[in-house]
Design a protein around this motif. Structure first.
Motif, PDB file in Angstrom:
ATOM      1  N   ASP A  18      49.194  41.412  27.852  1.00  0.00           N
ATOM      2  CA  ASP A  18      48.624  40.185  27.296  1.00  0.00           C
ATOM      3  C   ASP A  18      47.114  40.142  27.530  1.00  0.00           C
ATOM      4  N   HIS A  19      46.450  39.390  26.703  1.00  0.00           N
ATOM      5  CA  HIS A  19      44.986  39.292  26.723  1.00  0.00           C
ATOM      6  C   HIS A  19      44.465  38.893  28.098  1.00  0.00           C
ATOM      7  N   GLU A  20      45.019  37.839  28.655  1.00  0.00           N
ATOM      8  CA  GLU A  20      44.467  37.329  29.907  1.00  0.00           C
ATOM      9  C   GLU A  20      44.599  38.342  31.042  1.00  0.00           C
ATOM     10  N   THR A  21      45.769  38.958  31.146  1.00  0.00           N
ATOM     11  CA  THR A  21      45.951  39.935  32.228  1.00  0.00           C
ATOM     12  C   THR A  21      45.001  41.109  32.047  1.00  0.00           C
ATOM     13  N   ARG A  22      44.822  41.534  30.823  1.00  0.00           N
ATOM     14  CA  ARG A  22      43.892  42.643  30.577  1.00  0.00           C
ATOM     15  C   ARG A  22      42.473  42.246  30.973  1.00  0.00           C
ATOM     16  N   VAL A  23      42.068  41.045  30.588  1.00  0.00           N
ATOM     17  CA  VAL A  23      40.704  40.589  30.932  1.00  0.00           C
ATOM     18  C   VAL A  23      40.545  40.509  32.453  1.00  0.00           C
ATOM     19  N   ARG A  24      41.564  40.012  33.116  1.00  0.00           N
ATOM     20  CA  ARG A  24      41.466  39.850  34.573  1.00  0.00           C
ATOM     21  C   ARG A  24      41.459  41.187  35.320  1.00  0.00           C
ATOM     22  N   HIS A  25      41.754  42.263  34.655  1.00  0.00           N
ATOM     23  CA  HIS A  25      41.705  43.593  35.269  1.00  0.00           C
ATOM     24  C   HIS A  25      40.579  44.431  34.683  1.00  0.00           C
ATOM     25  N   THR A  26      39.572  43.751  34.158  1.00  0.00           N
ATOM     26  CA  THR A  26      38.441  44.452  33.558  1.00  0.00           C
ATOM     27  C   THR A  26      37.273  44.494  34.522  1.00  0.00           C
ATOM     28  N   ARG A  27      36.896  45.696  34.913  1.00  0.00           N
ATOM     29  CA  ARG A  27      35.740  45.927  35.794  1.00  0.00           C
ATOM     30  C   ARG A  27      35.886  45.174  37.122  1.00  0.00           C
ATOM     31  N   GLY A  28      34.725  45.088  37.852  1.00  0.00           N
ATOM     32  CA  GLY A  28      34.750  44.436  39.152  1.00  0.00           C
ATOM     33  C   GLY A  28      33.837  43.230  39.197  1.00  0.00           C
ATOM     34  N   LYS A  29      33.094  43.091  40.277  1.00  0.00           N
ATOM     35  CA  LYS A  29      32.329  41.868  40.484  1.00  0.00           C
ATOM     36  C   LYS A  29      30.856  42.134  40.775  1.00  0.00           C
ATOM     37  N   SER A  30      30.322  43.243  40.267  1.00  0.00           N
ATOM     38  CA  SER A  30      28.866  43.392  40.355  1.00  0.00           C
ATOM     39  C   SER A  30      28.230  42.396  39.409  1.00  0.00           C
ATOM     40  N   THR A  31      26.958  42.135  39.589  1.00  0.00           N
ATOM     41  CA  THR A  31      26.272  41.211  38.689  1.00  0.00           C
ATOM     42  C   THR A  31      26.332  41.721  37.258  1.00  0.00           C
ATOM     43  N   SER A  32      26.191  43.032  37.079  1.00  0.00           N
ATOM     44  CA  SER A  32      26.287  43.587  35.727  1.00  0.00           C
ATOM     45  C   SER A  32      27.679  43.346  35.147  1.00  0.00           C
ATOM     46  N   ASP A  33      28.702  43.503  35.991  1.00  0.00           N
ATOM     47  CA  ASP A  33      30.072  43.214  35.532  1.00  0.00           C
ATOM     48  C   ASP A  33      30.184  41.754  35.088  1.00  0.00           C
ATOM     49  N   LEU A  34      29.628  40.853  35.897  1.00  0.00           N
ATOM     50  CA  LEU A  34      29.718  39.421  35.561  1.00  0.00           C
ATOM     51  C   LEU A  34      28.934  39.111  34.293  1.00  0.00           C
ATOM     52  N   LEU A  35      27.755  39.689  34.173  1.00  0.00           N
ATOM     53  CA  LEU A  35      26.932  39.428  32.987  1.00  0.00           C
ATOM     54  C   LEU A  35      27.660  39.864  31.719  1.00  0.00           C
ATOM     55  N   ARG A  36      28.293  41.051  31.795  1.00  0.00           N
ATOM     56  CA  ARG A  36      29.024  41.535  30.620  1.00  0.00           C
ATOM     57  C   ARG A  36      30.178  40.595  30.289  1.00  0.00           C
ATOM     58  N   MET A  37      30.883  40.190  31.298  1.00  0.00           N
ATOM     59  CA  MET A  37      32.054  39.352  31.054  1.00  0.00           C
ATOM     60  C   MET A  37      31.648  37.964  30.562  1.00  0.00           C
ATOM     61  N   ARG A  38      30.602  37.411  31.164  1.00  0.00           N
ATOM     62  CA  ARG A  38      30.103  36.104  30.699  1.00  0.00           C
ATOM     63  C   ARG A  38      29.708  36.173  29.234  1.00  0.00           C
ATOM     64  N   ALA A  39      29.229  37.351  28.814  1.00  0.00           N
ATOM     65  CA  ALA A  39      28.812  37.513  27.408  1.00  0.00           C
ATOM     66  C   ALA A  39      29.990  37.847  26.497  1.00  0.00           C
ATOM     67  N   GLY A  40      31.197  37.865  27.082  1.00  0.00           N
ATOM     68  CA  GLY A  40      32.384  38.100  26.249  1.00  0.00           C
ATOM     69  C   GLY A  40      32.676  39.568  26.003  1.00  0.00           C
ATOM     70  N   ASP A  41      32.028  40.459  26.759  1.00  0.00           N
ATOM     71  CA  ASP A  41      32.231  41.894  26.571  1.00  0.00           C
ATOM     72  C   ASP A  41      33.366  42.393  27.456  1.00  0.00           C
ATOM     73  N   GLY A  42      34.543  42.511  26.875  1.00  0.00           N
ATOM     74  CA  GLY A  42      35.698  43.015  27.616  1.00  0.00           C
ATOM     75  C   GLY A  42      36.042  44.431  27.194  1.00  0.00           C
ATOM     76  N   SER A  43      35.011  45.199  26.804  1.00  0.00           N
ATOM     77  CA  SER A  43      35.262  46.532  26.227  1.00  0.00           C
ATOM     78  C   SER A  43      35.892  47.501  27.221  1.00  0.00           C
ATOM     79  N   ASP A  44      35.801  47.202  28.490  1.00  0.00           N
ATOM     80  CA  ASP A  44      36.410  48.095  29.479  1.00  0.00           C
ATOM     81  C   ASP A  44      37.814  47.655  29.881  1.00  0.00           C
ATOM     82  N   ALA A  45      38.404  46.750  29.151  1.00  0.00           N
ATOM     83  CA  ALA A  45      39.747  46.279  29.508  1.00  0.00           C
ATOM     84  C   ALA A  45      40.748  47.424  29.451  1.00  0.00           C
TER      85      ALA A  45
END
Lengths: 521, 521
Positions: free
Chosen positions: A68-95
């Motif tokens: 499911d979408h949510e589980t995939r998003v929640r397992h995308t990358r980690g918690k570096s600032t770059s990771d957060l910036l990408r996710m805040r921008a809606g970039d889940g390409s590493d899901a």
């Protein structure tokens, strides 16, 4: 854990009022930087073919394979600032294409073999708190990407109170480890800032170090045994506290970030729960004076359980006391010296250390210790608050021997400041861990965010990393290599060292399915 | 070092008179076992072709390539009892074809490359004190065998007093290390029983542990950096006291016994020379009571610098006091607790430990401490005296976690006693090193020698090793693997662990010229 921020939204500390003014003063008017809603995060079409998905379901049960979408998003990358910036921008390409939750070692071992057989990339996922790109996926050449969530490996397997050891499954999170062991009157004592969300397996795979490591030892020093699922079979290590039976292969698994195998359990040293925990604040006139005092303590063999020293900048904004950030500072350089144990041991140790710190020019600060203790896990929340208003915040850390510490401090500060010169950079630092022969430096960097912030931080990080390697220091003291540190790891260990890593990787994981892209240069 | 005995003949302690009687009582009338004269030792015809010898002379200078009989004999094997028995019988079949003495890292690096190119086996030789077949040559398939004597790499390269580190070349012997560092007011503090003859490089290559390791740490814990000459280039490690930059490759070199490369220098932790050294003797009613006291000390974090405990048998013959072996014993189990440091630190530590030992049932023995200290390096000489009269003496050691220690002790004792049942076996033991989670057991075995003694000891050793592995303990706590422990190492680390070692070996030494036959199963 929030999918695009640190921790639990209910626990999130807002930026103190005093800090808001400081932020505007330093970085200009706040620019609101909203976060894309979870449902709108863009993730790739799932790549796993139906027969492969069926294979996964056969291995761990259909209830434990999630696409499911949510589980995939929640397992995308980690918690570096770059990771957060990408996710805040809606970039889940590493899901990942799927998230699987095996029940124990045997299922993990079966999964690892299955992934090798089917060329499916496997990314072990403990707490998801990597800050070095340790969970970022390399997709090309694979039939799909599976996130192996270790959350169901959550048991305390056994306790050997006589030996002072316990076996914990890899998915046990920091607080659960303390709770499970606490029922036996024991504790692990590993408290990195990520403690509340990170896993025991992750601590081992990344060579984590905690706030109490001066007293209890880094996580790699707490591990006496490991069980690892590799594509060529199960590896079990740890027949004695110490051995001369060849190279210490435990030390090859520690820090291997899932690239050699999936750690499924660790045998760790445990201790009785201390009845006393006291944290003293000390102020020194300068970072140099405080550092000299740290060194004296570390080399005397009488280091407290917790020991850290903020530089002038970090002290000025009260970063060691998150609830007081931006408020009036007593100035100088703040040291925290914490003692844990039984009264009969703690009091003499505290007396000896206090005498030494006083002789070294330290002055007791009666409020700073408790204030640090209250906010000791809150730091990462402040980052989210800053990102919300357009201020980029990230940390980086390194370590070296004592004689090289001042030069390293100057070089990294200058490199980061130079790289962000147009962005109102603020560079703060503290000594986070001490050893008899040296110490670590932990830098916090803030700057006005430009654009998406990604290129901006990459530039600052590269400058800092170049300075670290040029100074002969280590590229990371406790954050691991992931993807972010790979080029500098290669410089640090040299071509022969790289070949050693590659040789083990290729032998244990000949198809290269284990966390591809991390660690191995 | 004597070529067929331990140490310096002038230092050799004769068997005390009291011991002679005991020996006759235990093992029957003395059988004189003479040693073949050096000149009559049988060594193979030198296999190195003239052009290869010329090549070696080009690399290190003609003065530093030795092919004379005596030098070859003196570089044959190590100092295990089996090594001594073979040499006493005139068997020099493992002699190298040549002994080369390079001047520094660059010459070692060139030699390593040259040997790989010409398929010449290279055996690093530090002090020649291996007791596990670490210097035994595999000849087949090689153009010759060269012993690389590190004796000219004998310098203290640098001292970093602020960091408390020093760089020592690998050929520096134990006493020279202390002398060189002593000129700076510093010490290494590594005192294995082989201390007077073993080298710093050997300590690292074998994961040595010393008599003061409870206080100062095993040698692997003292090493912060290494330089290694490998066939694919030079490896330099050690950028910080601790790091999360991937697996700790230093721990892969430590214990590698020359199979991955030749260690040419080590950066070690050093400390100020202690002004006080005091060694207390304690007696306990039983090995179990003494072991419980050791555990309490080790887990309290207040372990003395030196800590060892003899079992009832070892105490009964005064083995911990070599000058009194065979004399009247005060009985019980003798513990030595030694404290080194400054008076301000030593006295409180001694008071705390003494209180704990008294509570645990220990009674002070005023003479045993100094007596142990006086004879602390004499043990190996007694073996020669016993071999001279037809009594086989050898040692073996292991380690495990505290809860497994009593079972391990019983199992090894029973295995050795059973294997030598017809030979009047005497099995003695002491706890030689302690850790918070466990300890080592060091066994001394004596038996009436039968025939050449080789098959007899091999049988006893195999029985002990099987018992160790079956107990889940380590096959060696501080003697390394060499040839003797290889089969059991394979069981201890399992097939995946073996593949890790092989992968590194094959990558770094693709032609297999480095100390062939040791370590890698």
């Amino acid at each position: 854990m929030h999918w695009a921020r640190w921790g639990d939204p209910d626990q999130a500390a807002a930026l103190p009022e005093a800090a808001r003014g400081l932020v505007e003063l330093a970085f200009g008017p706040a620019e609101e930087r909203p976060t894309t809603p979870l449902a709108e995060v863009r993730v790739p079409e799932p790549a796993l073919a139906a027969d492969l998905l069926a294979g996964l379901r056969d291995l761990v049960g259909a209830d434990h394979v999630h696409i499911d979408h949510e589980t995939r998003v929640r397992h995308t990358r980690g918690k570096s600032t770059s990771d957060l910036l990408r996710m805040r921008a809606g970039d889940g390409s590493d899901a990942p294409d799927a998230v699987v939750r095996p029940a124990g070692h045997d299922e993990v071992q079966a999964l690892v073999g299955w992934c090798a057989e089917h060329r499916v990339a496997l990314v072990p996922f403990g707490g998801g708190t990597s800050v070095v790109g340790g969970l970022t996926v390399l997709r090309e050449g694979y039939a799909g990407v599976v996130s192996l969530d270790l959350g169901r490996l959550d048991a305390l397997v056994s306790v050997d109170a006589e030996s002072g050891t316990a076996v914990l499954q890899a998915g046990v999170l920091g607080p659960a480890a303390e709770e499970l062991l606490g029922a036996h009157g024991l504790m692990l004592g590993h408290f990195p800032q990520s403690y509340r969300y990170a896993s025991v397996g992750g601590f081992a795979a990344t060579r984590s170090s905690g706030q109490a490591s001066s007293g209890y030892g880094r996580f790699d020093a707490l591990v006496v045994g490991l069980t690892v699922a590799t594509p060529i079979g199960t590896l079990e290590l740890g027949s004695a506290p110490a051995s001369a039976a060849g190279p210490d292969l435990r030390q090859l698994v520690l820090g291997s970030e899932g690239a050699f195998g999936v750690i499924t359990s660790v045998t760790v040293r445990v201790r009785p729960v201390p009845s006393v925990k006291v944290y003293d604040g000390w102020r020194f006139d300068s970072f140099a004076a405080g550092t000299a005092a740290l060194r004296a303590l570390a080399q005397s063999g009488a280091a407290p359980t917790v020991l850290r020293l903020s530089d002038e900048n970090e002290t000025a904004i009260n970063l060691a006391q998150p609830d007081q950030v931006g408020g009036a500072s007593a100035g100088g350089c703040l040291m925290i010296a914490g003692f844990e144990g039984e009264p009969a041991d703690v009091e003499p140790a505290r007396v000896v250390a206090s005498a030494r710190l006083t002789r070294a020019g330290g002055v007791r600060d009666e409020t700073a210790g408790p204030s640090w203790a209250a906010g000791r896990f809150h730091g990462p929340y402040l980052r989210d608050a800053m990102l919300d208003v357009g201020v980029l915040v990230e940390t980086l850390e390194t370590a070296t021997f004592w004689s090289g510490l001042p030069g390293l401090y100057r070089a990294v500060t200058a490199a980061v400041t130079g790289a962000l010169a147009d962005d109102a950079p603020l560079v703060l630092c503290h000594v986070s861990h001490v050893y008899p022969t040296g110490a670590s430096l932990y830098f916090t960097v803030a700057a006005k965010q430009r654009g998406d912030g990604l290129e901006q931080w990459a530039r600052a990080k590269a400058a800092a990393s170049d300075a670290i390697v040029a100074a002969g220091a280590t590229i990371t003291h406790h954050h691991a290599v992931g993807r972010d540190h790979k080029p500098w790891l290669a410089q640090e260990i040299g071509p022969v060292g790289v070949e050693m890593l590659r040789a083990v990787k290729e032998r244990l994981d000949p198809h290269g399915v284990l966390n591809p892209g991390v660690l191995i240069p």
